[in-house]
Design a protein around this motif. Structure first.
Motif, PDB file in Angstrom:
ATOM      1  N   GLY A   1       7.155  -1.896  -0.719  1.00 32.67           N
ATOM      2  CA  GLY A   1       7.440  -3.145  -0.096  1.00 32.67           C
ATOM      3  C   GLY A   1       8.864  -3.187  -0.229  1.00 32.67           C
ATOM      4  O   GLY A   1       9.704  -2.571  -0.953  1.00 32.67           O
ATOM      5  N   PRO A   2       9.426  -3.924   0.810  1.00 32.73           N
ATOM      6  CA  PRO A   2      10.956  -4.355   0.929  1.00 32.73           C
ATOM      7  C   PRO A   2      11.056  -5.003  -0.305  1.00 32.73           C
ATOM      8  O   PRO A   2      10.551  -6.005  -0.699  1.00 32.73           O
ATOM      9  CB  PRO A   2      10.841  -5.248   2.289  1.00 32.73           C
ATOM     10  N   GLY A   3      12.303  -4.573  -1.026  1.00 27.23           N
ATOM     11  CA  GLY A   3      12.769  -5.211  -2.225  1.00 27.23           C
ATOM     12  C   GLY A   3      12.019  -4.723  -3.373  1.00 27.23           C
ATOM     13  O   GLY A   3      12.075  -5.377  -4.544  1.00 27.23           O
ATOM     14  N   SER A   4      11.246  -3.658  -3.418  1.00 21.63           N
ATOM     15  CA  SER A   4      10.463  -3.021  -4.452  1.00 21.63           C
ATOM     16  C   SER A   4      11.289  -2.219  -5.374  1.00 21.63           C
ATOM     17  O   SER A   4      10.847  -1.847  -6.698  1.00 21.63           O
ATOM     18  CB  SER A   4       9.053  -2.254  -3.950  1.00 21.63           C
ATOM     19  N   GLY A   5      12.538  -1.769  -4.964  1.00 20.95           N
ATOM     20  CA  GLY A   5      13.425  -0.832  -5.648  1.00 20.95           C
ATOM     21  C   GLY A   5      13.545   0.355  -5.341  1.00 20.95           C
ATOM     22  O   GLY A   5      14.138   1.106  -6.159  1.00 20.95           O
ATOM     23  N   LYS A   6      13.024   0.832  -4.096  1.00 17.51           N
ATOM     24  CA  LYS A   6      13.293   1.949  -3.798  1.00 17.51           C
ATOM     25  C   LYS A   6      14.683   2.796  -3.638  1.00 17.51           C
ATOM     26  O   LYS A   6      14.658   3.752  -4.240  1.00 17.51           O
ATOM     27  CB  LYS A   6      12.490   2.192  -2.112  1.00 17.51           C
TER      28      LYS A   6
ATOM     29  N   TYR B   1       5.327   5.934  -4.955  1.00 21.78           N
ATOM     30  CA  TYR B   1       5.222   4.363  -4.743  1.00 21.78           C
ATOM     31  C   TYR B   1       5.490   3.484  -5.612  1.00 21.78           C
ATOM     32  O   TYR B   1       5.033   3.611  -6.974  1.00 21.78           O
ATOM     33  CB  TYR B   1       3.538   4.496  -4.186  1.00 21.78           C
ATOM     34  N   PHE B   2       6.177   2.578  -5.503  1.00 23.25           N
ATOM     35  CA  PHE B   2       6.884   1.436  -6.220  1.00 23.25           C
ATOM     36  C   PHE B   2       5.776   0.328  -5.922  1.00 23.25           C
ATOM     37  O   PHE B   2       5.905  -0.284  -4.723  1.00 23.25           O
ATOM     38  CB  PHE B   2       8.358   1.218  -6.065  1.00 23.25           C
ATOM     39  N   GLU B   3       5.178  -0.032  -6.756  1.00 23.48           N
ATOM     40  CA  GLU B   3       4.020  -1.043  -6.667  1.00 23.48           C
ATOM     41  C   GLU B   3       4.700  -2.291  -7.306  1.00 23.48           C
ATOM     42  O   GLU B   3       5.226  -2.565  -8.552  1.00 23.48           O
ATOM     43  CB  GLU B   3       2.828  -0.739  -7.394  1.00 23.48           C
ATOM     44  N   CYS B   4       4.772  -3.597  -6.495  1.00 26.41           N
ATOM     45  CA  CYS B   4       5.631  -4.574  -6.785  1.00 26.41           C
ATOM     46  C   CYS B   4       4.922  -5.693  -5.989  1.00 26.41           C
ATOM     47  O   CYS B   4       4.575  -5.891  -4.963  1.00 26.41           O
ATOM     48  CB  CYS B   4       6.889  -4.387  -6.391  1.00 26.41           C
TER      49      CYS B   4
ATOM     50  N   ARG C   1       8.457  -8.346   7.781  1.00 28.47           N
ATOM     51  CA  ARG C   1       8.193  -6.998   7.155  1.00 28.47           C
ATOM     52  C   ARG C   1       7.236  -7.153   6.233  1.00 28.47           C
ATOM     53  O   ARG C   1       6.656  -6.003   5.995  1.00 28.47           O
ATOM     54  CB  ARG C   1       9.802  -6.974   6.475  1.00 28.47           C
ATOM     55  N   PHE C   2       7.061  -8.182   5.445  1.00 31.92           N
ATOM     56  CA  PHE C   2       5.738  -8.306   4.596  1.00 31.92           C
ATOM     57  C   PHE C   2       4.528  -7.891   5.414  1.00 31.92           C
ATOM     58  O   PHE C   2       3.560  -6.959   4.851  1.00 31.92           O
ATOM     59  CB  PHE C   2       5.706  -9.435   3.754  1.00 31.92           C
ATOM     60  N   ARG C   3       4.253  -8.548   6.441  1.00 29.96           N
ATOM     61  CA  ARG C   3       3.085  -8.423   7.316  1.00 29.96           C
ATOM     62  C   ARG C   3       3.016  -7.011   7.938  1.00 29.96           C
ATOM     63  O   ARG C   3       2.098  -6.245   7.826  1.00 29.96           O
ATOM     64  CB  ARG C   3       3.201  -9.383   8.435  1.00 29.96           C
ATOM     65  N   THR C   4       4.286  -6.504   8.139  1.00 27.54           N
ATOM     66  CA  THR C   4       4.209  -4.825   8.744  1.00 27.54           C
ATOM     67  C   THR C   4       3.822  -3.861   7.612  1.00 27.54           C
ATOM     68  O   THR C   4       3.013  -2.872   7.669  1.00 27.54           O
ATOM     69  CB  THR C   4       5.532  -4.670   9.386  1.00 27.54           C
TER      70      THR C   4
ATOM     71  N   ILE D   1       2.091  -4.413   5.148  1.00 24.79           N
ATOM     72  CA  ILE D   1       0.806  -4.618   4.802  1.00 24.79           C
ATOM     73  C   ILE D   1      -0.454  -3.874   5.662  1.00 24.79           C
ATOM     74  O   ILE D   1      -1.141  -3.233   5.258  1.00 24.79           O
ATOM     75  CB  ILE D   1       0.135  -6.100   4.347  1.00 24.79           C
ATOM     76  N   ASN D   2       0.004  -4.102   6.750  1.00 23.24           N
ATOM     77  CA  ASN D   2      -0.756  -3.816   8.087  1.00 23.24           C
ATOM     78  C   ASN D   2      -0.768  -2.103   8.284  1.00 23.24           C
ATOM     79  O   ASN D   2      -1.511  -1.624   8.480  1.00 23.24           O
ATOM     80  CB  ASN D   2      -0.537  -4.499   9.195  1.00 23.24           C
ATOM     81  N   ASP D   3       0.726  -1.871   8.015  1.00 22.52           N
ATOM     82  CA  ASP D   3       0.734  -0.553   8.771  1.00 22.52           C
ATOM     83  C   ASP D   3       1.010   0.525   7.648  1.00 22.52           C
ATOM     84  O   ASP D   3       0.786   1.834   7.618  1.00 22.52           O
ATOM     85  CB  ASP D   3       1.985  -0.395   9.732  1.00 22.52           C
ATOM     86  N   SER D   4       2.161   0.203   6.843  1.00 17.48           N
ATOM     87  CA  SER D   4       2.627   0.930   5.548  1.00 17.48           C
ATOM     88  C   SER D   4       1.562   1.147   4.304  1.00 17.48           C
ATOM     89  O   SER D   4       1.494   2.257   3.856  1.00 17.48           O
ATOM     90  CB  SER D   4       3.957   0.545   5.119  1.00 17.48           C
ATOM     91  N   LYS D   5       0.837   0.108   3.987  1.00 17.19           N
ATOM     92  CA  LYS D   5       0.114   0.319   2.855  1.00 17.19           C
ATOM     93  C   LYS D   5      -1.122   1.462   3.058  1.00 17.19           C
ATOM     94  O   LYS D   5      -1.408   2.186   2.432  1.00 17.19           O
ATOM     95  CB  LYS D   5      -0.539  -0.872   2.319  1.00 17.19           C
ATOM     96  N   PRO D   6      -1.656   1.326   4.412  1.00 11.69           N
ATOM     97  CA  PRO D   6      -2.733   2.383   4.773  1.00 11.69           C
ATOM     98  C   PRO D   6      -2.075   3.867   4.586  1.00 11.69           C
ATOM     99  O   PRO D   6      -2.801   4.754   4.284  1.00 11.69           O
ATOM    100  CB  PRO D   6      -2.882   2.349   6.112  1.00 11.69           C
ATOM    101  N   VAL D   7      -0.922   4.014   4.485  1.00 13.47           N
ATOM    102  CA  VAL D   7       0.051   5.304   4.495  1.00 13.47           C
ATOM    103  C   VAL D   7      -0.422   5.829   3.120  1.00 13.47           C
ATOM    104  O   VAL D   7      -0.799   7.099   2.735  1.00 13.47           O
ATOM    105  CB  VAL D   7       1.306   5.575   4.813  1.00 13.47           C
ATOM    106  N   ILE D   8      -0.064   4.883   2.068  1.00 10.41           N
ATOM    107  CA  ILE D   8      -0.040   5.216   0.705  1.00 10.41           C
ATOM    108  C   ILE D   8      -1.718   5.553   0.395  1.00 10.41           C
ATOM    109  O   ILE D   8      -1.803   6.384  -0.597  1.00 10.41           O
ATOM    110  CB  ILE D   8       0.483   3.998  -0.091  1.00 10.41           C
ATOM    111  N   ASP D   9      -2.482   4.581   0.817  1.00 11.14           N
ATOM    112  CA  ASP D   9      -3.670   5.021   0.621  1.00 11.14           C
ATOM    113  C   ASP D   9      -4.379   6.321   1.158  1.00 11.14           C
ATOM    114  O   ASP D   9      -5.187   6.991   0.331  1.00 11.14           O
ATOM    115  CB  ASP D   9      -4.897   3.873   1.205  1.00 11.14           C
ATOM    116  N   GLU D  10      -3.829   6.782   2.138  1.00  4.83           N
ATOM    117  CA  GLU D  10      -4.180   8.176   2.807  1.00  4.83           C
ATOM    118  C   GLU D  10      -3.832   9.179   1.967  1.00  4.83           C
ATOM    119  O   GLU D  10      -4.688  10.132   1.486  1.00  4.83           O
ATOM    120  CB  GLU D  10      -3.656   8.089   4.359  1.00  4.83           C
ATOM    121  N   TYR D  11      -2.615   9.126   1.630  1.00  2.00           N
ATOM    122  CA  TYR D  11      -1.838   9.999   0.502  1.00  2.00           C
ATOM    123  C   TYR D  11      -2.658  10.234  -0.779  1.00  2.00           C
ATOM    124  O   TYR D  11      -2.622  11.172  -1.448  1.00  2.00           O
ATOM    125  CB  TYR D  11      -0.536   9.838   0.474  1.00  2.00           C
ATOM    126  N   ALA D  12      -3.042   8.926  -1.367  1.00  2.00           N
ATOM    127  CA  ALA D  12      -3.746   8.833  -2.522  1.00  2.00           C
ATOM    128  C   ALA D  12      -4.972   9.472  -2.368  1.00  2.00           C
ATOM    129  O   ALA D  12      -5.380  10.256  -3.455  1.00  2.00           O
ATOM    130  CB  ALA D  12      -4.118   7.130  -2.777  1.00  2.00           C
TER     131      ALA D  12
END
Length: 336
Positions: free
Chosen positions: A138-143, A239-242, A271-274, A276-287
């Motif tokens: 997420g934005p601000g997670s330390g990437k 993936y930085f989980e925060c 950005r948080f909404r985007t 959760i809705n769009d970027s998190k599914p990418v992580i789930d797919e690669y997982a």
């Protein structure tokens, strides 16, 4: 007429009138002359005996002619002037403006062409030999913070999708600057064609490098697939989980000095909404493919990076081992 004008200019207090006399000289000049030390007296020069009233009436008749002008003639004249402006002057200036705009666009297109790579150059670049790791969170997670340390320890080239987009937005000859600015302010995902093009060019700018950390990309599954289809496949996802509360606190604190247009409460929430809705599914797919290395950001800064460092070290060792095995297999195949 010449004499009349000459007398008027030489004696400002003398009103001169020219007219035809019944007898005698051709012109009769009448007027008032000032006698030194006295009041104005009527002066007669030549034949005729006009009066001051008659002279004044003549003057009034001259100015009175303006009142006799047909108003329709004035309207017609104004119409002609306006038509002349509309039909000649205005189109001319519009043509000049359009000519300059076209010239500026040609210059801009030439500069854009110089900044990119040809299709042939892209096709010949060995993207498949590069080690690409997506850095997500997420934005601000330390990437960005942890990516900078990985660059120092492992020789990665750090490519931030957000930084590349902001740089492109500020570039004078950018054809996407305004569009990128709109998406960033609204916390939306920039079209993947633009982002992937910038990342691809940035990789080609560093042909000597074999390791790339791509930070903040892909933002959705469409971007992920498009990148792997047109550039190369990612080896892993870091993936930085925060927690959202922690990220919000960090972003608001960063916004005090960053100068970024999206470090404000309105853009952050979008950005948080985007994410959760769009970027998190990418992580789930690669997982699902076993490609995700997860790092929790709830520990101290030092512990977070230690965990990051250890996972990246293990990945690179596995890749080196895999490369050796592939080389040996190829050598055996060539001997046969």
């Amino acid at each position: 007429m010449f004499a009349s004008a000459l007398l008027r200019s030489s004696h400002p207090r003398l009103i001169v009138r020219a007219g035809r006399a019944s007898a005698g000289p051709k012109f009769a000049l009448r007027g008032y002359a000032t006698v030194p030390g006295g009041k104005p007296n009527q002066a007669r020069m030549g034949q005729g005996g006009g009066t001051n009233a008659k002279s004044n009436s003549s003057e009034k008749s001259i100015f009175g002619r303006f009142n006799e002008i047909n108003p329709f003639a004035l309207v017609a004249a104004a119409t002609i002037l306006i038509s002349g402006y509309s039909l000649i002057i205005k189109p001319y200036f519009e043509w000049r403006t359009d000519l300059k705009k076209r010239a500026d666009e040609r210059v801009k297109e030439e500069e854009i062409g110089k900044a990119g790579y040809s299709d042939e150059e892209v096709a010949q670049f060995p993207f498949g030999t590069k080690t690409v790791v997506f850095v997500l969170g997420g934005p601000g997670s330390g990437k960005g913070t942890n990516s900078a340390k990985l660059v120092e320890d492992f020789g990665f080239v750090h490519l931030s999708a957000g930084d590349l987009l902001r740089a492109e937005q500020q570039r004078d000859v950018s054809q996407y600057g305004e569009l990128i600015g709109h998406y960033i302010r609204e916390g939306l995902i920039v079209p993947h064609e633009i982002t992937i093009g910038l990342l691809r060019n940035a990789m080609m700018d560093r042909p000597e490098s074999d390791r790339f950390l791509i930070d903040g990309f892909p933002r959705n599954l469409v971007q992920a697939k498009a990148f792997e289809d047109t550039v190369c496949k990612a080896k892993k996802v870091l993936y930085f989980e925060c927690p959202e509360a922690t990220m919000l606190e960090r972003l608001l604190d960063r916004g005090k000095t960053s100068g970024r247009t999206d470090d404000n409460i309105g853009s952050i929430k979008k950005r948080f909404r985007t994410y959760i809705n769009d970027s998190k599914p990418v992580i789930d797919e690669y997982a699902k493919e076993g490609k995700v290395m997860t790092v929790s950001c709830e520990a101290s800064v030092e512990d977070v990076y230690k965990h990051t460092h250890d996972q990246m070290k293990a990945l690179l060792q596995d890749l080196e081992k895999q490369a050796v095995e592939e080389k040996q297999t190829k050598e055996k195949s060539d001997k046969k």
